[in-house]
Each structure stands twice: as C-alpha cells, then as structure tokens.
Design a protein around this motif. Sequence first.
Motif, PDB file in Angstrom:
ATOM      1  N   ASP A   1      -6.494  -0.264  -4.521  1.00 48.08           N
ATOM      2  CA  ASP A   1      -5.696   0.956  -4.432  1.00 48.08           C
ATOM      3  C   ASP A   1      -5.255   1.401  -5.827  1.00 48.08           C
ATOM      4  O   ASP A   1      -4.888   0.565  -6.665  1.00 48.08           O
TER       5      ASP A   1
ATOM      6  N   ALA B   1      -4.902   7.442  -4.354  1.00 48.39           N
ATOM      7  CA  ALA B   1      -3.752   8.329  -4.219  1.00 48.39           C
ATOM      8  C   ALA B   1      -3.605   9.234  -5.430  1.00 48.39           C
ATOM      9  O   ALA B   1      -3.927   8.844  -6.560  1.00 48.39           O
TER      10      ALA B   1
ATOM     11  N   ILE C   1      -7.282   2.827  -1.303  1.00 51.57           N
ATOM     12  CA  ILE C   1      -6.611   4.114  -1.168  1.00 51.57           C
ATOM     13  C   ILE C   1      -6.555   4.748  -2.550  1.00 51.57           C
ATOM     14  O   ILE C   1      -6.045   4.143  -3.501  1.00 51.57           O
TER      15      ILE C   1
ATOM     16  N   ALA D   1       0.451  12.169  -2.485  1.00 53.41           N
ATOM     17  CA  ALA D   1       0.824  10.890  -1.888  1.00 53.41           C
ATOM     18  C   ALA D   1       2.323  10.636  -1.868  1.00 53.41           C
ATOM     19  O   ALA D   1       2.798   9.811  -1.093  1.00 53.41           O
TER      20      ALA D   1
ATOM     21  N   ILE E   1      -0.464   6.897   3.790  1.00 55.34           N
ATOM     22  CA  ILE E   1      -0.708   5.613   3.123  1.00 55.34           C
ATOM     23  C   ILE E   1      -0.216   4.451   3.977  1.00 55.34           C
ATOM     24  O   ILE E   1      -0.902   3.437   4.139  1.00 55.34           O
TER      25      ILE E   1
END
Length: 356
Positions: free
Chosen positions: A204, A185, A183, A163, A172
């Motif tokens: 996230d 990551a 998300i 990421a 992203i």
Amino acid sequence: MKEVLVTGAPNEPLKTTIIDSPIPTPGPNQLVIRNVVVGTNPKDWKIPVVMSGKLPPMNTGDDVAGYVHALGEGVTEFHVGDRVAAFHEMMKPHGAFAEYTLAHAHTTFHLPPQTSFEEGATIPLAAMTAAVGLYARLGLPEPYAKVHAAREAAKAGVIVYGAASAVGAFVIKLLVKADVHPILAVAGNGIGFVEGLLDKGKGDVVVDYRKGDEEVVKGLKAAAKGDVLFAYDAVSEKGSYQNICQVLSQKGGAAITLVLPGKKYDEIPSSITQSVTTVGSVHGQPDDLALLGFAWYRLFGQGLREGWFSGHPHEVVAGGLGGVVEGLNNLKDGKASAVKYLYRVADTEGVSASKI
C-alpha cells in the motif's frame, strides 16, 4: 421541533433558517429518531447551490445518530430507546438537520455501547457510498468472499483517489478488511491520516496530489504491481479521473467508479468501464440496492462491535443546529480535510427560530 432549512446560490455563502416543524410520523417500515448528533456531507451544500431557484429551502441533511423515538408498522428489529445511526432518504422531508428525523428501517443500524453518537453520525452516507461503489459498481470482493473472480485481478492494485475524504477512507477500510492489496491511495493534507489506514508491508502507498498531476501519475505507476484494473474516484473533478485513466490498463477490463452524478466523463477512454456510485440506490434511486444497504448497515454495526470498523475523524461545530451554516460553508470553501463536521442537537437550546 426545531429544523434547519438551507438555501444557496452560486458564488454566495449558504444561509440557513431555523423553523419550528411538527415531529414526523413513521410510515410502514420506517422509524423516527430523536437526534443526538447529526452530520454534514458535501451534497448538503451542493444541492442548494446547484438547484438554486428551482427548489424551496430544504433540510438537506441525511446523517443522524440518536435514540429510536417511534416505530412504523412492520418494524421488528428496533425498539423505542435503542441507540442507532441512520441514513435519511435524500431529497425527502424530515432530514437530519432537526431534532427528529424520519428514516427507513433498512438504512438504520444499531450502535454498540462503545460507539459514541459522534462516531456513529460520521458513518451512514459516506460508508454506504464506499460499499455501493466497491461491490455494486466495481464488483470487488466483500470481506467474506474468500473465493472471488476479482480478487486475483485486484492484485495489481486498486486506486483510491481522495483517500482522506470520508468516502475514500471508508473505501480503504473495507478493502483492508477484505484483504485486497495493494491500495494505491491519493491524498493531500490528510496524508498522515491515510497512512495510518494502509499496510505498507502489503504494498500500500499514498501519493501526494499536491505535487502535481504528472507526479501523481508517476507515483501510481511506480507503485502498481501490473495492469491496474480498478479505481474508486472519491473526488471526480479537478483532474482526478484524468490522472487515474493514465494509470488504468488500456487493454480492456479496467473499471472506474465516480461519485459526482450528472457529469459527462467524456475524457475516460472507451476501453475503461465507467460507472457512477449513487448512494441513493439503497433507497431505489436510480437502481434498487436495498438488499445491499440492509446487509451492509448491519455489517457496519457488527464491525463497530468487533473493532474492525470505525467512523471518520470529526469536529463538532459549536451552536448545535445553529452551527450547520458554518459547517456547510466550510465544506463549500474546501476547509475540511480528513474530517466530518458534526452538530450536537442539544446545543441548539435557546436558539430562536430566526435566520442564522
């Protein structure tokens, strides 16, 4: 004009030579850019090394930002003197490591006044790689697609591995603009940067790969909101996709896209659809995604104007085009973390046409 040719060999530092070359002439639907800032990507060192002995020294750069210098037949969207950034067609002559670069009109976009050439040069290849993977490979919703079949399926989470890389960070940013969360990551030294891109209030998270594969898998599973069906692997080596596949649903319908062509990803279960994201597709290699490229480069320009899109953190390497060799070797040696290496072409003045 001055142009940099790159040579490489396995287990050796890359070398560059600065030569004098003619300024290119644009063909139909092409333009020539007078470069102000140019950038590097991992492929710029990997191709000379992997193809050592099979290709002559070549200008491997593809990211440019500068002024339109000349227009080919059929170009109506740009004018001489416009501030632009562009993605040069990979493996073709007249690349980015030069005073002037040849680009296609559909992979060129305007830079608004508030966007520096440095920021603009971080965008073309990496941001388009993100767009191709998200929309042409994974089929995830674009920001304007409020009704989309994949939107509900993505609510369990979208894995973004690597990421902090330019590609991963742009992935992203596009997911956030489309309001696709959570998300999930994965990053290392660039975790602080990645955290600034995420919305923890929407679930996230960022998992630290430096804690080992077992902890990565554990952390992703803990953050998932159900059966995870989508993964963008911006690393595609060093155990990345093996870890991802332990988190993706094995029930069918899951998909992963990877970024390293020419590899056999045999460890990926047959229940998971795999694809390779090839940014050259916007130039027809291997498939024709010119329309996607045209649309998204213009959306990048709009996003820069409106403030919902931005470039990647960057470091300007001293010496202009003479510093390309330093940046390439830094990339090769894994020294870059959450940063793009850039070169101001004007800083090349006074450098002789000799080996650097």
